[in-house]
Each structure stands twice: as C-alpha cells, then as structure tokens.
Motif scaffolding. Structure first.
Motif, PDB file in Angstrom:
ATOM      1  N   GLU A  18      -6.754 -26.282  25.528  1.00 14.01           N
ATOM      2  CA  GLU A  18      -7.509 -26.510  24.289  1.00 14.01           C
ATOM      3  C   GLU A  18      -8.804 -25.691  24.283  1.00 14.01           C
ATOM      4  O   GLU A  18      -9.162 -25.081  23.280  1.00 14.01           O
ATOM      5  N   LYS A  19      -9.488 -25.662  25.426  1.00  8.36           N
ATOM      6  CA  LYS A  19     -10.732 -24.897  25.512  1.00  8.36           C
ATOM      7  C   LYS A  19     -10.468 -23.401  25.449  1.00  8.36           C
ATOM      8  O   LYS A  19     -11.262 -22.657  24.876  1.00  8.36           O
ATOM      9  N   GLU A  21      -8.015 -22.024  23.746  1.00  5.62           N
ATOM     10  CA  GLU A  21      -7.727 -21.761  22.334  1.00  5.62           C
ATOM     11  C   GLU A  21      -8.995 -21.742  21.502  1.00  5.62           C
ATOM     12  O   GLU A  21      -9.154 -20.899  20.610  1.00  5.62           O
ATOM     13  N   LEU A  22      -9.937 -22.651  21.782  1.00  7.93           N
ATOM     14  CA  LEU A  22     -11.213 -22.650  21.078  1.00  7.93           C
ATOM     15  C   LEU A  22     -12.005 -21.381  21.362  1.00  7.93           C
ATOM     16  O   LEU A  22     -12.626 -20.813  20.457  1.00  7.93           O
ATOM     17  N   THR A  25     -10.409 -18.548  19.405  1.00  9.23           N
ATOM     18  CA  THR A  25     -10.759 -18.666  17.992  1.00  9.23           C
ATOM     19  C   THR A  25     -12.190 -18.200  17.747  1.00  9.23           C
ATOM     20  O   THR A  25     -12.467 -17.473  16.788  1.00  9.23           O
ATOM     21  N   GLU A  26     -13.102 -18.592  18.621  1.00  5.98           N
ATOM     22  CA  GLU A  26     -14.497 -18.170  18.477  1.00  5.98           C
ATOM     23  C   GLU A  26     -14.630 -16.658  18.634  1.00  5.98           C
ATOM     24  O   GLU A  26     -15.345 -16.009  17.869  1.00  5.98           O
TER      25      GLU A  26
END
Length: 100
Positions: A18-19, A21-22, A25-26
C-alpha cells in the motif's frame, strides 16, 4: 522497519504494498506537475527560434515568474481541494442524506 514505513512494522511479505502504491502515485503526480509547468513556461517564455545557447535576461525573469505563479496556483488549488474534501467528509458523517 518497513521499506517506507518510518518505523512501522512491515507485513509478513517484507514490503508494504500500500505504501509503495502511494509513493508511486505521489511520484506520478509530481512528475505530471513538473512536466506541465515546464511545457507551459517554455511555451510562454522562450522563443521557438534559439538564437543563443543560454537564456537571456528577459527569458530568465519570465521563467522565474512563471514557475512562481505556477507553484502558487498549484498550492491554492490543493488547499481548495483539501477544504472541499474535509467539508464533504464532515457533511457525510453528520447526515447520510445531506440537506434534502
């Protein structure tokens, strides 16, 4: 310590997906912002015909101002979106139907 966890424990697999992917995205968002800024300021400030190898004084000043304005607008838009998201979140938590 997890890969991007800042001290948090990693899941059994070792990497917090999840981190990751974040972070991706950033990175995509920042890259898109930079590319749009470069394209916009280049079109506005730099002549299509390159007469000199370096920027002249007028082009340099134009680029500085363009980048500053682009960043200021991006900041204001981000603040407006955050405020709207916070208002929507608080409105959604008080009533499921809103004002009918």
């Amino acid at each position: 310590m997890s890969f991007l966890g800042r001290g948090a424990q990693a899941p059994a697999g070792g990497v917090n997906v999840e981190k990751i992917e974040l972070a991706i995205t950033e990175l995509d968002t920042v890259t898109d912002f930079f590319n749009r800024m470069v394209s916009s300021c280049h079109a506005k400030c730099i002549s299509a015909r390159y007469g000199e190898p370096d920027l002249n004084k007028g082009e340099s000043v134009c680029i500085d101002r363009c980048v500053a304005k682009f960043n200021e607008v991006q900041k204001k838009v981000g603040e407006k979106l955050q405020n709207r998201g916070a208002a929507n979140a608080s409105g959604a938590s008080t009533s499921a139907f809103g004002s009918l």
